[in-house]
Scaffold this motif. Structure first.
Motif, PDB file in Angstrom:
ATOM      1  N   ARG A   1      40.539 131.807  55.503  1.00 26.71           N
ATOM      2  CA  ARG A   1      41.271 131.878  54.201  1.00 26.71           C
ATOM      3  C   ARG A   1      42.224 130.942  53.695  1.00 26.71           C
ATOM      4  O   ARG A   1      43.063 131.062  54.465  1.00 26.71           O
ATOM      5  CB  ARG A   1      41.128 133.451  53.634  1.00 26.71           C
ATOM      6  CG  ARG A   1      39.846 134.487  53.596  1.00 26.71           C
ATOM      7  CD  ARG A   1      40.361 135.681  53.177  1.00 26.71           C
ATOM      8  NE  ARG A   1      40.879 136.463  54.255  1.00 26.71           N
ATOM      9  CZ  ARG A   1      41.170 137.760  54.044  1.00 26.71           C
ATOM     10  NH1 ARG A   1      41.208 138.337  53.007  1.00 26.71           N
ATOM     11  NH2 ARG A   1      41.722 138.223  55.249  1.00 26.71           N
ATOM     12  N   ALA A   2      42.031 130.596  52.370  1.00 26.99           N
ATOM     13  CA  ALA A   2      43.237 129.807  52.114  1.00 26.99           C
ATOM     14  C   ALA A   2      43.562 129.965  50.587  1.00 26.99           C
ATOM     15  O   ALA A   2      42.598 130.132  49.840  1.00 26.99           O
ATOM     16  CB  ALA A   2      43.022 128.419  52.418  1.00 26.99           C
ATOM     17  N   TRP A   3      44.689 130.006  50.317  1.00 26.02           N
ATOM     18  CA  TRP A   3      45.036 130.119  48.831  1.00 26.02           C
ATOM     19  C   TRP A   3      46.422 129.211  48.593  1.00 26.02           C
ATOM     20  O   TRP A   3      46.958 128.814  49.504  1.00 26.02           O
ATOM     21  CB  TRP A   3      45.877 131.619  48.501  1.00 26.02           C
ATOM     22  CG  TRP A   3      44.714 133.068  48.933  1.00 26.02           C
ATOM     23  CD1 TRP A   3      43.782 133.277  48.137  1.00 26.02           C
ATOM     24  CD2 TRP A   3      45.060 133.525  49.805  1.00 26.02           C
ATOM     25  NE1 TRP A   3      43.339 134.429  48.845  1.00 26.02           N
ATOM     26  CE2 TRP A   3      43.970 134.702  49.896  1.00 26.02           C
ATOM     27  CE3 TRP A   3      45.941 133.564  51.092  1.00 26.02           C
ATOM     28  CZ2 TRP A   3      43.706 135.513  50.932  1.00 26.02           C
ATOM     29  CZ3 TRP A   3      45.730 134.604  52.108  1.00 26.02           C
ATOM     30  CH2 TRP A   3      44.680 135.478  52.076  1.00 26.02           C
ATOM     31  N   LEU A   4      46.286 128.717  46.917  1.00 29.93           N
ATOM     32  CA  LEU A   4      47.373 127.904  46.722  1.00 29.93           C
ATOM     33  C   LEU A   4      48.377 128.868  45.919  1.00 29.93           C
ATOM     34  O   LEU A   4      47.809 129.267  44.805  1.00 29.93           O
ATOM     35  CB  LEU A   4      46.885 126.914  45.843  1.00 29.93           C
ATOM     36  CG  LEU A   4      47.784 125.705  45.104  1.00 29.93           C
ATOM     37  CD1 LEU A   4      48.391 124.924  46.256  1.00 29.93           C
ATOM     38  CD2 LEU A   4      46.934 125.068  44.105  1.00 29.93           C
ATOM     39  N   LEU A   5      49.656 128.832  46.176  1.00 23.18           N
ATOM     40  CA  LEU A   5      50.674 129.546  45.333  1.00 23.18           C
ATOM     41  C   LEU A   5      50.940 128.700  44.149  1.00 23.18           C
ATOM     42  O   LEU A   5      51.882 128.083  44.363  1.00 23.18           O
ATOM     43  CB  LEU A   5      51.482 129.974  46.190  1.00 23.18           C
ATOM     44  CG  LEU A   5      52.778 130.726  45.596  1.00 23.18           C
ATOM     45  CD1 LEU A   5      52.132 132.187  44.940  1.00 23.18           C
ATOM     46  CD2 LEU A   5      53.958 131.472  46.607  1.00 23.18           C
ATOM     47  N   PHE A   6      50.557 128.840  43.222  1.00 22.53           N
ATOM     48  CA  PHE A   6      50.751 127.921  42.075  1.00 22.53           C
ATOM     49  C   PHE A   6      49.964 128.626  40.696  1.00 22.53           C
ATOM     50  O   PHE A   6      48.828 129.207  40.832  1.00 22.53           O
ATOM     51  CB  PHE A   6      50.393 126.657  42.144  1.00 22.53           C
ATOM     52  CG  PHE A   6      51.004 125.735  41.176  1.00 22.53           C
ATOM     53  CD1 PHE A   6      52.383 125.165  41.488  1.00 22.53           C
ATOM     54  CD2 PHE A   6      50.358 124.939  40.299  1.00 22.53           C
ATOM     55  CE1 PHE A   6      52.971 124.346  40.848  1.00 22.53           C
ATOM     56  CE2 PHE A   6      50.902 123.899  39.461  1.00 22.53           C
ATOM     57  CZ  PHE A   6      52.324 123.592  39.580  1.00 22.53           C
ATOM     58  N   PRO A   7      50.736 128.568  39.691  1.00 19.90           N
ATOM     59  CA  PRO A   7      49.981 129.266  38.600  1.00 19.90           C
ATOM     60  C   PRO A   7      48.932 128.435  37.994  1.00 19.90           C
ATOM     61  O   PRO A   7      48.938 127.076  38.265  1.00 19.90           O
ATOM     62  CB  PRO A   7      51.333 129.335  37.485  1.00 19.90           C
ATOM     63  CG  PRO A   7      52.413 128.226  37.905  1.00 19.90           C
ATOM     64  CD  PRO A   7      52.053 128.168  39.440  1.00 19.90           C
ATOM     65  N   GLY A   8      48.124 129.380  37.249  1.00 15.92           N
ATOM     66  CA  GLY A   8      46.918 128.492  36.556  1.00 15.92           C
ATOM     67  C   GLY A   8      46.262 129.241  35.884  1.00 15.92           C
ATOM     68  O   GLY A   8      46.360 130.605  36.042  1.00 15.92           O
ATOM     69  N   PRO A   9      45.219 128.771  35.047  1.00 18.41           N
ATOM     70  CA  PRO A   9      44.384 129.702  34.073  1.00 18.41           C
ATOM     71  C   PRO A   9      43.532 130.706  34.926  1.00 18.41           C
ATOM     72  O   PRO A   9      43.533 131.773  34.722  1.00 18.41           O
ATOM     73  CB  PRO A   9      43.558 128.992  33.313  1.00 18.41           C
ATOM     74  CG  PRO A   9      44.153 127.545  33.317  1.00 18.41           C
ATOM     75  CD  PRO A   9      44.771 127.474  34.669  1.00 18.41           C
ATOM     76  N   GLU A  10      43.223 130.517  36.112  1.00 19.17           N
ATOM     77  CA  GLU A  10      42.349 131.490  36.953  1.00 19.17           C
ATOM     78  C   GLU A  10      42.989 132.229  38.094  1.00 19.17           C
ATOM     79  O   GLU A  10      42.683 132.570  39.006  1.00 19.17           O
ATOM     80  CB  GLU A  10      41.237 130.419  37.658  1.00 19.17           C
ATOM     81  CG  GLU A  10      40.107 129.934  36.440  1.00 19.17           C
ATOM     82  CD  GLU A  10      39.021 129.130  36.955  1.00 19.17           C
ATOM     83  OE1 GLU A  10      38.960 129.117  38.440  1.00 19.17           O
ATOM     84  OE2 GLU A  10      38.463 128.684  36.302  1.00 19.17           O
ATOM     85  N   ALA A  11      44.403 131.743  38.320  1.00 18.33           N
ATOM     86  CA  ALA A  11      45.391 132.556  39.301  1.00 18.33           C
ATOM     87  C   ALA A  11      45.389 133.840  39.046  1.00 18.33           C
ATOM     88  O   ALA A  11      45.422 134.313  37.937  1.00 18.33           O
ATOM     89  CB  ALA A  11      46.907 131.922  38.891  1.00 18.33           C
ATOM     90  N   GLN A  12      45.352 134.435  40.006  1.00 19.29           N
ATOM     91  CA  GLN A  12      45.505 135.924  40.161  1.00 19.29           C
ATOM     92  C   GLN A  12      46.493 136.593  41.166  1.00 19.29           C
ATOM     93  O   GLN A  12      47.062 135.793  42.106  1.00 19.29           O
ATOM     94  CB  GLN A  12      44.024 136.397  40.776  1.00 19.29           C
ATOM     95  CG  GLN A  12      42.791 136.082  40.385  1.00 19.29           C
ATOM     96  CD  GLN A  12      42.676 136.715  38.734  1.00 19.29           C
ATOM     97  OE1 GLN A  12      43.017 138.048  38.785  1.00 19.29           O
ATOM     98  NE2 GLN A  12      42.028 136.314  37.623  1.00 19.29           N
ATOM     99  N   PRO A  13      47.007 137.833  40.846  1.00 21.03           N
ATOM    100  CA  PRO A  13      48.175 138.082  41.702  1.00 21.03           C
ATOM    101  C   PRO A  13      47.528 138.494  43.316  1.00 21.03           C
ATOM    102  O   PRO A  13      46.316 138.581  43.460  1.00 21.03           O
ATOM    103  CB  PRO A  13      48.368 139.609  41.262  1.00 21.03           C
ATOM    104  CG  PRO A  13      47.814 139.520  39.809  1.00 21.03           C
ATOM    105  CD  PRO A  13      46.686 138.631  39.647  1.00 21.03           C
ATOM    106  N   PRO A  14      48.255 138.212  44.282  1.00 21.10           N
ATOM    107  CA  PRO A  14      47.842 138.328  45.630  1.00 21.10           C
ATOM    108  C   PRO A  14      47.456 139.554  45.700  1.00 21.10           C
ATOM    109  O   PRO A  14      47.972 140.759  45.294  1.00 21.10           O
ATOM    110  CB  PRO A  14      49.008 137.703  46.304  1.00 21.10           C
ATOM    111  CG  PRO A  14      50.328 138.038  45.574  1.00 21.10           C
ATOM    112  CD  PRO A  14      49.788 137.886  44.246  1.00 21.10           C
ATOM    113  N   GLN A  15      46.422 139.912  46.847  1.00 18.90           N
ATOM    114  CA  GLN A  15      46.200 141.254  47.211  1.00 18.90           C
ATOM    115  C   GLN A  15      46.269 141.394  48.651  1.00 18.90           C
ATOM    116  O   GLN A  15      46.177 140.500  49.384  1.00 18.90           O
ATOM    117  CB  GLN A  15      44.467 141.478  46.930  1.00 18.90           C
ATOM    118  CG  GLN A  15      43.955 141.127  45.514  1.00 18.90           C
ATOM    119  CD  GLN A  15      44.692 142.268  44.672  1.00 18.90           C
ATOM    120  OE1 GLN A  15      44.783 143.365  44.962  1.00 18.90           O
ATOM    121  NE2 GLN A  15      45.090 142.119  43.527  1.00 18.90           N
TER     122      GLN A  15
END
Length: 203
Positions: free
Chosen positions: A76-90
């Motif tokens: 799994r990979a995530w980008l830590l960066f704001p954006g319209p579809e960004a969600q809080p981490p779980q």
């Protein structure tokens, strides 16, 4: 004549932060993509974050051709960066896998490091990042970055963003120690400018 610099933390030798650095383990692999113009910044918190995490890496540049293979290899990979579809981490599931002796996956957290403009340049210059799910932080405590002003009310330093995100992903782990050199760095900056200047411009 320039002052001698610590080769590890890149601070002047009298202000070395290494005594405050105690690398912490994490299940999540953190890769910081640092803009070239950020490398020699006096308040280089991206570097401090990587020094404080065992499972981390600092890459310097604007285009990173090896990202594709790195992302493909991660479960799994995530980008830590704001954006319209960004969600809080779980929180990651299966936190007790290590205790049970089972093979544990190593997810990947990619963090652009620089000013907002420079960080956006990194994201734009690497198309593989465009397809990653984004995570962002919802408010929270004010930044401890007391010597830098920003127009973004919820902005935090790179090291703070990483620690807050890891603390959510891995709630069973304590990452507060990663912030120790950051706190010392801020104290050094406040001491250098003097209490009157700090109160006038930052308090």
């Amino acid at each position: 004549m320039s002052r001698p610099v610590c080769p590890r933390c890149q601070r002047p030798q009298p202000l070395c932060l290494c005594a405050c650095i105690s690398p912490r383990p994490s299940r999540t692999r953190v890769v910081v993509l640092q803009h070239t113009q950020e490398v020699r910044h006096a308040l280089n918190t991206g570097r401090l974050a990587v020094l404080g995490l065992q499972n981390s890496e600092l890459l310097v540049g604007e285009c990173f051709p090896d990202l594709d293979a790195m992302i493909t290899a991660a479960p799994r990979a995530w980008l830590l960066f704001p954006g319209p579809e960004a969600q809080p981490p779980q929180p990651l599931r299966g936190m007790n896998e290590v205790a049970q002796g089972a093979a544990c996956e190593t997810p990947l957290l990619i963090v652009p490091d620089g000013t907002w403009r420079k960080a956006r340049k990194i994201v734009q210059a690497n198309p593989v990042l465009h397809h990653l799910p984004r995570v962002c932080l919802d408010g929270g405590e004010p930044s401890r970055y007391r010597v830098r002003k920003t127009a973004e009310p919820n902005a935090v330093a790179t090291i703070e963003a990483i620690v807050r995100t890891l603390s959510i992903l891995e709630p069973d782990n304590d990452f507060n120690a990663v912030l120790a050199p950051f706190e010392r760095l801020i104290a050094q900056q406040i001491s250098a400018m003097g209490p009157e200047i700090y109160q006038r411009h930052h308090a």
